[in-house]
Design a protein around this motif. Structure first.
Motif, mmCIF file in Angstrom:
data_model
loop_
_atom_site.group_PDB
_atom_site.id
_atom_site.type_symbol
_atom_site.label_atom_id
_atom_site.label_comp_id
_atom_site.label_asym_id
_atom_site.label_seq_id
_atom_site.Cartn_x
_atom_site.Cartn_y
_atom_site.Cartn_z
ATOM 1 N N UNK A 204 59.605 45.084 50.793
ATOM 2 C CA UNK A 204 60.012 44.254 51.785
ATOM 3 C C UNK A 204 60.136 44.676 53.070
ATOM 4 N N UNK A 205 59.376 45.705 53.369
ATOM 5 C CA UNK A 205 59.443 46.415 54.536
ATOM 6 C C UNK A 205 59.318 45.500 55.824
ATOM 7 N N UNK A 206 58.229 44.464 55.646
ATOM 8 C CA UNK A 206 58.238 43.685 57.095
ATOM 9 C C UNK A 206 59.433 42.745 57.296
ATOM 10 N N UNK A 207 59.981 42.369 56.251
ATOM 11 C CA UNK A 207 61.217 41.476 56.613
ATOM 12 C C UNK A 207 62.250 42.566 57.005
ATOM 13 N N UNK B 65 59.258 51.607 58.927
ATOM 14 C CA UNK B 65 60.857 51.116 59.064
ATOM 15 C C UNK B 65 61.581 52.213 59.453
ATOM 16 N N UNK B 66 61.392 53.392 59.325
ATOM 17 C CA UNK B 66 62.008 54.624 60.035
ATOM 18 C C UNK B 66 61.816 54.611 61.351
ATOM 19 N N UNK B 67 60.655 54.191 61.989
ATOM 20 C CA UNK B 67 60.648 53.788 63.501
ATOM 21 C C UNK B 67 61.659 53.040 63.974
ATOM 22 N N UNK B 68 61.809 51.718 63.347
ATOM 23 C CA UNK B 68 62.777 50.759 63.487
ATOM 24 C C UNK B 68 64.180 51.550 63.339
ATOM 25 N N UNK B 69 64.578 52.149 62.469
ATOM 26 C CA UNK B 69 65.742 52.593 62.226
ATOM 27 C C UNK B 69 66.172 53.480 63.290
ATOM 28 N N UNK C 156 65.719 44.946 61.644
ATOM 29 C CA UNK C 156 66.036 46.003 62.276
ATOM 30 C C UNK C 156 65.557 46.059 63.574
ATOM 31 N N UNK C 157 64.521 45.002 64.111
ATOM 32 C CA UNK C 157 64.216 44.973 65.363
ATOM 33 C C UNK C 157 65.370 43.958 66.132
ATOM 34 N N UNK C 158 65.784 43.125 65.310
ATOM 35 C CA UNK C 158 66.975 42.375 66.130
ATOM 36 C C UNK C 158 68.078 43.092 66.359
ATOM 37 N N UNK C 159 68.387 44.114 65.234
ATOM 38 C CA UNK C 159 69.487 44.965 65.466
ATOM 39 C C UNK C 159 69.446 45.914 66.618
ATOM 40 N N UNK C 160 68.124 46.234 66.866
ATOM 41 C CA UNK C 160 67.767 47.297 67.832
ATOM 42 C C UNK C 160 67.942 46.470 69.310
ATOM 43 N N UNK D 203 69.269 30.945 50.477
ATOM 44 C CA UNK D 203 68.902 31.849 49.444
ATOM 45 C C UNK D 203 67.294 32.132 49.241
ATOM 46 N N UNK D 204 66.705 31.658 50.095
ATOM 47 C CA UNK D 204 65.318 31.391 50.136
ATOM 48 C C UNK D 204 64.574 32.667 50.822
ATOM 49 N N UNK D 205 63.723 33.407 50.072
ATOM 50 C CA UNK D 205 63.121 34.548 50.910
ATOM 51 C C UNK D 205 62.447 34.097 52.084
ATOM 52 N N UNK D 206 61.598 33.175 52.045
ATOM 53 C CA UNK D 206 60.880 32.692 53.055
ATOM 54 C C UNK D 206 61.573 32.144 54.241
ATOM 55 N N UNK D 207 62.646 31.393 54.077
ATOM 56 C CA UNK D 207 63.626 31.026 54.576
ATOM 57 C C UNK D 207 64.154 32.072 55.595
ATOM 58 N N UNK D 208 64.598 33.172 55.109
ATOM 59 C CA UNK D 208 65.316 34.285 55.884
ATOM 60 C C UNK D 208 64.230 34.981 56.672
ATOM 61 N N UNK D 209 62.936 35.108 56.089
ATOM 62 C CA UNK D 209 62.141 35.964 56.772
ATOM 63 C C UNK D 209 61.561 35.242 57.984
ATOM 64 N N UNK D 210 61.442 33.651 57.843
ATOM 65 C CA UNK D 210 61.347 32.764 59.097
ATOM 66 C C UNK D 210 62.316 32.993 59.883
ATOM 67 N N UNK D 211 63.388 32.829 59.661
ATOM 68 C CA UNK D 211 64.616 33.034 60.601
ATOM 69 C C UNK D 211 64.721 34.214 61.325
ATOM 70 N N UNK D 212 64.290 35.432 60.899
ATOM 71 C CA UNK D 212 64.220 36.517 61.172
ATOM 72 C C UNK D 212 63.169 36.858 62.261
ATOM 73 N N UNK D 213 61.925 36.180 61.771
ATOM 74 C CA UNK D 213 60.935 36.150 62.979
ATOM 75 C C UNK D 213 61.284 35.111 64.127
ATOM 76 N N UNK D 214 61.782 34.142 63.770
ATOM 77 C CA UNK D 214 62.432 33.236 64.877
ATOM 78 C C UNK D 214 63.410 33.966 65.909
ATOM 79 N N UNK D 215 64.442 34.744 65.095
ATOM 80 C CA UNK D 215 65.425 35.374 65.868
ATOM 81 C C UNK D 215 64.768 36.636 66.776
ATOM 82 N N UNK D 216 63.723 37.069 66.190
ATOM 83 C CA UNK D 216 63.149 38.230 66.988
ATOM 84 C C UNK D 216 62.250 37.799 68.156
ATOM 85 N N UNK D 217 61.689 36.662 67.919
ATOM 86 C CA UNK D 217 61.031 36.111 68.900
ATOM 87 C C UNK D 217 61.805 35.681 70.349
ATOM 88 N N UNK D 218 63.141 34.956 69.720
ATOM 89 C CA UNK D 218 64.146 34.483 70.570
ATOM 90 C C UNK D 218 64.545 35.883 71.326
#
Length: 145
Positions: free
Chosen positions: A76-79, A120-124, A84-88, A23-38
């Motif tokens: 929240x465009x960074x997040x 964001x449009x570029x990631x879309x 979107x990067x993960x989905x791509x 439920x924490x924005x920072x937790x979600x953002x960190x997880x997204x960054x980790x997943x992007x790196x992975x």
């Protein structure tokens, strides 16, 4: 995939899913960054293995729900861009059907409608372009948004 790589991948996906469900924005953002790196470390020949692990662990739904949890897409465009990067990447590796089944396609289209950020449009565009690589998986889309 080498056993050590498979174990690291499974641990990484589980950790990211847990963070995405936070439920924490920072937790979600960190997880997204980790997943992007992975995902950035996955080679083309490992892509199918990644998709299998993601499907088994159910991370796609958590990823789409985390992305949809932000009401102000421009703020929240960074997040959103991380998601979107993960989905791509997942679509590129053959996960289009998983994205579609998790309502990811509709979410991406909605983000494209709401966002005024060019990044964001570029990631879309990247997500949609990669999804088109597996056009058969797009056949079941209900585009009513």
């Amino acid at each position: 995939m080498a056993p050590a790589m498979a174990r690291n991948l499974l641990r990484g996906v589980k950790r990211c899913k847990k963070g995405l469900m936070s439920n924490d924005d920072k937790g979600r953002r960190d997880a997204l960054l980790d997943f992007t790196r992975l995902l950035s470390k996955v080679s083309d020949d490992q892509g199918a293995d990644v998709i299998k692990v993601c499907e088994k662990e159910g991370i796609m739904k958590a990823l789409v729900e985390a992305m949809n949890s932000y009401e102000d897409i421009n703020k929240e465009s960074y997040t959103i861009n991380l998601a979107l990067s993960c989905l791509a990447n997942l679509s590129y590796f053959g996960g289009t059907k998983l994205v579609v089944n998790a309502s990811g396609f509709v979410s991406v289209v909605n983000i494209s409608r709401k966002s005024s950020k060019s990044s964001t449009q570029e990631f879309v565009v990247s997500v949609l372009q990669n999804m088109l690589l597996d056009a058969r998986a797009l056949g079941s889309i209900n585009v009513q948004t």
